[in-house]
Design an enzyme around this catalytic site. Structure first.
Site, PDB file in Angstrom:
ATOM      1  N   ASP A 121       0.834  -1.209   0.000  1.00 56.40           N
ATOM      2  CA  ASP A 121       0.000   0.000   0.000  1.00 56.40           C
ATOM      3  C   ASP A 121       0.869   1.261   0.000  1.00 56.40           C
ATOM      4  OD1 ASP A 121      -2.315   1.462   0.033  1.00 56.40           O
ATOM      5  OD2 ASP A 121      -2.590   1.344   2.196  1.00 56.40           O
ATOM      6  N   GLY A 122       0.353   2.307  -0.634  1.00 55.19           N
ATOM      7  CA  GLY A 122       1.031   3.605  -0.568  1.00 55.19           C
ATOM      8  C   GLY A 122       1.554   4.135  -1.884  1.00 55.19           C
ATOM      9  N   ARG A 178      -0.095   7.614  -2.754  1.00 55.84           N
ATOM     10  CA  ARG A 178       0.424   8.732  -1.946  1.00 55.84           C
ATOM     11  C   ARG A 178       1.855   9.076  -2.349  1.00 55.84           C
ATOM     12  NH1 ARG A 178      -0.855   6.111   3.526  1.00 55.84           N
ATOM     13  NH2 ARG A 178      -1.408   4.397   2.132  1.00 55.84           N
ATOM     14  N   TRP A 179       2.645   8.034  -2.672  1.00 55.28           N
ATOM     15  CA  TRP A 179       4.025   8.269  -3.101  1.00 55.28           C
ATOM     16  C   TRP A 179       4.027   9.171  -4.333  1.00 55.28           C
ATOM     17  CZ3 TRP A 179       7.013   7.750  -7.400  1.00 55.28           C
ATOM     18  CH2 TRP A 179       8.403   7.747  -7.223  1.00 55.28           C
ATOM     19  N   HIS A 211       2.361   3.388  -9.033  1.00 56.03           N
ATOM     20  CA  HIS A 211       2.274   1.937  -9.252  1.00 56.03           C
ATOM     21  C   HIS A 211       3.502   1.439 -10.031  1.00 56.03           C
ATOM     22  CE1 HIS A 211      -1.592   2.015  -7.450  1.00 56.03           C
ATOM     23  NE2 HIS A 211      -2.216   2.604  -8.447  1.00 56.03           N
ATOM     24  N   TRP A 243     -11.468  -2.603  -8.901  1.00 52.83           N
ATOM     25  CA  TRP A 243     -12.209  -2.231 -10.120  1.00 52.83           C
ATOM     26  C   TRP A 243     -12.970  -0.924  -9.895  1.00 52.83           C
ATOM     27  CZ3 TRP A 243     -10.985  -4.768 -14.380  1.00 52.83           C
ATOM     28  CH2 TRP A 243     -10.603  -6.106 -14.295  1.00 52.83           C
ATOM     29  N   ARG A 246     -11.893   1.769  -8.712  1.00 51.58           N
ATOM     30  CA  ARG A 246     -11.038   2.960  -8.846  1.00 51.58           C
ATOM     31  C   ARG A 246     -11.329   3.667 -10.175  1.00 51.58           C
ATOM     32  NH1 ARG A 246      -5.356   2.389  -5.746  1.00 51.58           N
ATOM     33  NH2 ARG A 246      -6.277   1.625  -3.840  1.00 51.58           N
ATOM     34  N   LEU A 253      12.161 -19.702  -5.192  1.00 51.84           N
ATOM     35  CA  LEU A 253      11.136 -18.887  -4.518  1.00 51.84           C
ATOM     36  C   LEU A 253       9.810 -19.099  -5.245  1.00 51.84           C
ATOM     37  CD1 LEU A 253      10.558 -16.426  -2.455  1.00 51.84           C
ATOM     38  CD2 LEU A 253      10.688 -15.016  -4.508  1.00 51.84           C
ATOM     39  N   ARG A 271      -5.039  -2.408   8.648  1.00 49.85           N
ATOM     40  CA  ARG A 271      -6.119  -3.347   8.329  1.00 49.85           C
ATOM     41  C   ARG A 271      -5.650  -4.362   7.290  1.00 49.85           C
ATOM     42  NH1 ARG A 271      -8.240   1.800   6.754  1.00 49.85           N
ATOM     43  NH2 ARG A 271      -7.693   2.208   4.611  1.00 49.85           N
TER      44      ARG A 271
HETATM   45  C1  FPP Z   1      -2.161   0.116  -3.197  1.00 44.21           C
HETATM   46  O1  FPP Z   1      -1.650   1.411  -3.132  1.00 44.21           O
HETATM   47  C2  FPP Z   1      -1.560  -0.563  -4.315  1.00 44.21           C
HETATM   48  C3  FPP Z   1      -2.247  -1.108  -5.355  1.00 44.21           C
HETATM   49  C4  FPP Z   1      -3.706  -1.073  -5.477  1.00 44.21           C
HETATM   50  C5  FPP Z   1      -1.541  -1.732  -6.468  1.00 44.21           C
HETATM   51  C6  FPP Z   1      -0.295  -2.463  -6.064  1.00 44.21           C
HETATM   52  C7  FPP Z   1       0.483  -2.725  -7.273  1.00 44.21           C
HETATM   53  C8  FPP Z   1       1.825  -2.697  -7.335  1.00 44.21           C
HETATM   54  C9  FPP Z   1       2.751  -2.475  -6.214  1.00 44.21           C
HETATM   55  C10 FPP Z   1       2.498  -2.892  -8.595  1.00 44.21           C
HETATM   56  C11 FPP Z   1       2.492  -4.302  -9.002  1.00 44.21           C
HETATM   57  C12 FPP Z   1       1.403  -4.423  -9.933  1.00 44.21           C
HETATM   58  C13 FPP Z   1       1.344  -5.211 -10.973  1.00 44.21           C
HETATM   59  C14 FPP Z   1       0.288  -4.894 -11.895  1.00 44.21           C
HETATM   60  C15 FPP Z   1       2.273  -6.340 -11.208  1.00 44.21           C
HETATM   61  P1  FPP Z   1      -2.658   2.616  -3.269  1.00 44.21           P
HETATM   62  O2  FPP Z   1      -2.805   2.931  -4.702  1.00 44.21           O
HETATM   63  O3  FPP Z   1      -3.943   2.296  -2.570  1.00 44.21           O
HETATM   64  O4  FPP Z   1      -1.890   3.747  -2.529  1.00 44.21           O
HETATM   65  P2  FPP Z   1      -2.521   4.899  -1.632  1.00 44.21           P
HETATM   66  O5  FPP Z   1      -3.093   4.230  -0.401  1.00 44.21           O
HETATM   67  O6  FPP Z   1      -1.345   5.742  -1.305  1.00 44.21           O
HETATM   68  O7  FPP Z   1      -3.550   5.601  -2.455  1.00 44.21           O
END
Ligand code: FPP
Length: 254
Positions: free
Chosen positions: A18-19, A22-23, A35, A67, A69, A129, A185
Site C-alpha cells: 500500500d502507498g 500517496r508516493w 504503481h 475495479w 477505482r 522462490l 487493516r
Molecule cells: C495500493 O496502493 C496498491 C495497489 C492497489 C496496487 C499495487 C500494485 C503494485 C505495487 C504494482 C504491481 C502491480 C502489478 C500490476 C504487477 P494505493 O494505490 O492504494 O496507494 P494509496 O493508499 O497511497 O492511495
C-alpha cells in the site's frame, strides 16, 4: 523476547503493498507513476527474499475491489501487469522464481489470461522462490470459490477440504504478513490463510519499502512467540511448536 519457537527467517511472507498513490501524489505525479515505482520496489523485494532464503512471497497487486477505482487507474494497472510480464518474467525465470497468479482470471482480458498462463508455464520448474501475485483477488472471493467448488463436486465442507480448495493450496500459510503505507487493516487479503500469521505494519509507502525495511519486519517477526493456541509453558516444553501447527507446516509443495 525471542522464544525458542522463533525461526531465523519466515518461510512465507505476504505483503499488502500500500502507498503507491500517496508516493506519486507527494511528487505531483499521476497515481499510475506510483504503481510503476511499486513494480520496481516489488522487483527488489523478490530479490531480497531470495537473498534471505525466504521460500514463498505472496503479494496483493490488485484486489476484487480495485475495479471501483477511476477507469484510467484501472487501465493503467492492467497495462502495468502486461508490461511487467514481458519485462520481469525472463529475469524471474533466470533467478529460479516460480510464478503463480492467484485470483479470478475470468474478468481479465483473453490476452492477459494467456500472458499469466505463459508466465506460470515458463517458470514451472523453478524452485528457489514461489512468488504468488494476487491479482483480481479477494479473501472473501477465495473462500466462496472454494466452497462453491466443494458443493458442485458433492464434497463435504470441512476445514481441511476448504483449505485444499483455496487458491493458495500449493503453499503453507504465511508466517509473516506485512502491510506498508501506515494503514492498520487486512483489506480482504488472505482472510483464511492469515489466521495465525504474525502481522507487521510499516509506515513506509510501498515504493520506499527497501531491504532494510524488510529486515526490520523479519527482526520483529523473530521476537514473536507463536503459540497457535497453546501456552508459553507448553512451548517451552516442546521443541516442535512449528510441527504442532498443522496450518503452517501442512505438507504442500511450496
Ligand atoms: C495500493 O496502493 C496498491 C495497489 C492497489 C496496487 C499495487 C500494485 C503494485 C505495487 C504494482 C504491481 C502491480 C502489478 C500490476 C504487477 P494505493 O494505490 O492504494 O496507494 P494509496 O493508499 O497511497 O492511495
Amino acid at each position: 523476547m525471542a522464544s525458542s519457537s522463533s525461526i531465523a527467517v519466515p518461510h512465507h511472507v505476504a505483503i499488502v503493498m500500500d502507498g503507491n498513490g500517496r508516493w506519486a501524489t507527494k511528487r505531483f505525479l499521476p497515481r499510475v507513476a506510483g504503481h510503476k515505482q511499486g513494480v520496481d520496489s516489488l522487483s527488489r523485494c523478490v530479490q531480497a527474499c531470495i537473498d534471505r532464503g525466504i521460500q514463498v512471497l505472496t503479494v496483493f497487486a490488485f484486489s476484487s475491489e480495485n475495479w471501483n477505482r477511476p477507469v484510467d487507474e484501472v487501465s493503467g494497472l492492467m497495462e502495468l501487469l502486461a508490461m511487467s510480464l514481458s519485462r520481469e518474467v525472463p529475469r524471474l525465470k533466470a533467478n529460479g522464481v516460480r510464478l503463480h497468479f492467484v485470483g479470478n482470471r475470468l474478468q481479465l482480458s483473453d490476452k492477459v489470461q494467456a500472458g499469466l498462463r505463459q508466465a506460470e508455464l515458463s517458470t514451472a520448474d523453478n524452485q528457489r522462490l514461489v512468488f504468488n501475485v494476487c491479482f483480481n483477488y479477494g479473501g472473501r472471493w477465495d473462500i466462496a470459490q472454494a466452497a462453491q467448488m466443494l458443493v458442485s463436486t458433492g464434497q463435504a465442507i470441512t476445514e481441511m477440504s476448504l483449505d485444499r480448495a483455496m487458491a493458495l493450496a500449493h503453499v503453507p500459510d504465511p508466517d509473516l504478513l506485512i502491510r506498508t503505507g501506515g494503514e492498520l487493516r487486512i483489506s480482504n487479503f488472505l482472510l483464511w490463510q492469515a489466521a495465525y500469521s504474525e502481522l507487521h505494519f510499516s509506515d513506509k509507502l510501498w515504493p520506499d519499502f527497501d531491504e532494510a525495511a524488510l529486515d526490520e519486519a523479519i527482526a520483529v517477526f523473530r521476537t514473536r512467540e507463536r503459540r497457535f493456541g497453546k501456552t508459553s509453558a507448553q512451548l517451552d516444553g516442546s521443541k516442535g511448536v512449528f510441527a504442532a501447527s498443522s496450518k503452517t507446516q501442512k505438507t504442500k509443495a511450496a
